[in-house]
Design an enzyme around this catalytic site. Structure first.
Site, mmCIF file in Angstrom:
data_model
loop_
_atom_site.group_PDB
_atom_site.id
_atom_site.type_symbol
_atom_site.label_atom_id
_atom_site.label_comp_id
_atom_site.label_asym_id
_atom_site.label_seq_id
_atom_site.Cartn_x
_atom_site.Cartn_y
_atom_site.Cartn_z
ATOM 1 N N ASN A 1 0.865 -1.185 0.000
ATOM 2 C CA ASN A 1 0.000 0.000 0.000
ATOM 3 C C ASN A 1 0.903 1.237 0.000
ATOM 4 O O ASN A 1 1.497 1.577 1.023
ATOM 5 C CB ASN A 1 -0.893 -0.026 1.251
ATOM 6 C CG ASN A 1 -1.772 1.215 1.345
ATOM 7 O OD1 ASN A 1 -1.816 2.039 0.410
ATOM 8 N ND2 ASN A 1 -2.469 1.369 2.456
ATOM 9 N N LYS B 1 0.067 4.274 -0.349
ATOM 10 C CA LYS B 1 -0.586 5.479 0.204
ATOM 11 C C LYS B 1 -0.288 6.666 -0.715
ATOM 12 O O LYS B 1 -0.205 6.492 -1.922
ATOM 13 C CB LYS B 1 -0.159 5.705 1.654
ATOM 14 C CG LYS B 1 -0.296 4.435 2.496
ATOM 15 C CD LYS B 1 -0.099 4.650 3.964
ATOM 16 C CE LYS B 1 -0.266 3.317 4.690
ATOM 17 N NZ LYS B 1 -0.157 3.423 6.136
ATOM 18 N N HIS C 1 -9.620 1.284 5.271
ATOM 19 C CA HIS C 1 -8.317 1.544 5.893
ATOM 20 C C HIS C 1 -8.484 2.551 7.026
ATOM 21 O O HIS C 1 -9.290 3.476 6.922
ATOM 22 C CB HIS C 1 -7.322 2.074 4.846
ATOM 23 C CG HIS C 1 -5.909 2.032 5.345
ATOM 24 N ND1 HIS C 1 -5.408 2.976 6.213
ATOM 25 C CD2 HIS C 1 -4.910 1.130 5.144
ATOM 26 C CE1 HIS C 1 -4.156 2.658 6.502
ATOM 27 N NE2 HIS C 1 -3.830 1.548 5.869
ATOM 28 N N GLU D 1 -6.793 4.980 7.901
ATOM 29 C CA GLU D 1 -6.570 6.386 7.524
ATOM 30 C C GLU D 1 -7.825 6.970 6.872
ATOM 31 O O GLU D 1 -8.097 8.160 7.004
ATOM 32 C CB GLU D 1 -5.338 6.480 6.608
ATOM 33 C CG GLU D 1 -4.057 6.259 7.413
ATOM 34 C CD GLU D 1 -2.915 5.599 6.653
ATOM 35 O OE1 GLU D 1 -2.953 5.563 5.416
ATOM 36 O OE2 GLU D 1 -1.981 5.107 7.327
ATOM 37 N N GLU E 1 -5.158 -4.588 10.921
ATOM 38 C CA GLU E 1 -4.113 -3.579 11.089
ATOM 39 C C GLU E 1 -4.398 -2.780 12.365
ATOM 40 O O GLU E 1 -5.215 -1.850 12.351
ATOM 41 C CB GLU E 1 -4.107 -2.607 9.907
ATOM 42 C CG GLU E 1 -3.796 -3.250 8.575
ATOM 43 C CD GLU E 1 -3.224 -2.225 7.578
ATOM 44 O OE1 GLU E 1 -2.089 -2.433 7.145
ATOM 45 O OE2 GLU E 1 -3.898 -1.228 7.257
ATOM 46 N N GLY F 1 2.755 2.590 10.817
ATOM 47 C CA GLY F 1 3.736 3.666 10.653
ATOM 48 C C GLY F 1 4.463 4.051 11.931
ATOM 49 O O GLY F 1 5.125 5.081 11.981
ATOM 50 N N SER G 1 3.633 -1.745 10.379
ATOM 51 C CA SER G 1 5.089 -1.734 10.610
ATOM 52 C C SER G 1 5.792 -3.046 10.237
ATOM 53 O O SER G 1 6.744 -3.465 10.893
ATOM 54 C CB SER G 1 5.403 -1.347 12.061
ATOM 55 O OG SER G 1 5.002 -0.010 12.302
#
Ligand code: 13P
Length: 239
Positions: free
Chosen positions: A9, A11, A86, A88, A156, A162, A199
């Site tokens: 991904n 992003k 997701h 985000e 996730e 991250g 991560s």
């Protein structure tokens, strides 16, 4: 389970100048279980070179929705996968389980395979609400969906994305087992793949790859460097 999936991904990263080098390196991968989800405008660079996923879609096929991309449009370009839900998108764009459910329905109707992301925030984890949150996300997102055959689940934990912080392997395995029990109740006799994301790097992939409940990985930051991504693929797919 064999045939683990490895999904990149990107992003909102990389630019047009980076892509030739990136594609050059990853063209060595000849594995249909490796799926790249570039920033949408770069998708045409990847079509026919790798399996391609789109990072987001809207919930209708066409119309006056400036800036959006429909599942039908993505499919017409040769995209086979879509990431939905997701964290985000849930967090920065306030996507609800209801919208996520609509996006899944429209994506499945257009023959895209859905990568449904679920995961708890740090606050939810600290309040011991992980199971409750995951159950709610699964049940609401999959409302009125008859078959899970074209859906992949990506667990996730938001606090692992991250951050360089990865849950210990026993907690990944127990959370994924819990997710599987929820899915099994909704869809008996399924063979859904449940991935881990958050991560994942070339440094931790050997350990993570030993967790038998994990059927693959969703990789963010480490997928931007083609050499590192290739190493991850090598460990998981032996390629
Ligand atoms: P990182 O691998 O950068 O933590 O991102 C994970 C992720 O969000 C993939 O969808």
């Amino acid at each position: 389970m064999k045939d683990k999936l490895i999904i990149a991904n990107h992003k909102m990263n990389l630019n047009a100048d980076d892509l030739n080098k990136y594609l050059d390196k990853i063209s060595k991968i000849n594995n249909k279980n490796v799926i790249i989800c570039p920033t949408s405008i770069y998708i045409p660079y990847f079509i026919n070179k790798t399996q391609v996923g789109i990072q987001n879609v809207y919930c209708y096929s066409k119309g006056s929705y400036t800036g959006e991309i429909s599942p039908m449009q993505a499919k017409s370009l040769g995209v086979n996968y879509v990431i939905v839900g997701h964290s985000e998108r849930r967090c920065y764009f306030e996507e609800s389980d209801i919208l996520i459910n609509k996006k899944i329905v429209e994506s499945l109707n257009n023959n895209l395979k859905v990568i449904l992301c679920i995961g708890e925030t740090l606050e939810q984890k600290n309040m011991l609400k992980t199971d409750q949150v995951l159950k709610r996300q699964i049940i609401n997102s999959l409302n009125n969906i008859n078959s899970i055959d074209n859906i992949i689940i990506a667990y996730e934990p938001v606090w692992a994305i991250g951050t360089g912080i990865v849950p210990d392997t026993s907690s990944i395995s127990s959370t994924i087992s819990y997710i599987r029990t929820i899915i099994d109740k909704l869809f008996p006799n399924n063979s859904v793949k449940i991935l881990y994301g958050g991560s994942v790097t070339e440094k931790n992939i050997v350990e993570l790859n030993k967790i038998k409940e994990v059927n693959g990985f969703l990789v963010g930051g480490a997928s931007l460097n083609p050499d590192e991504f290739l190493k991850i693929v090598e460990v998981v797919a032996g390629q």
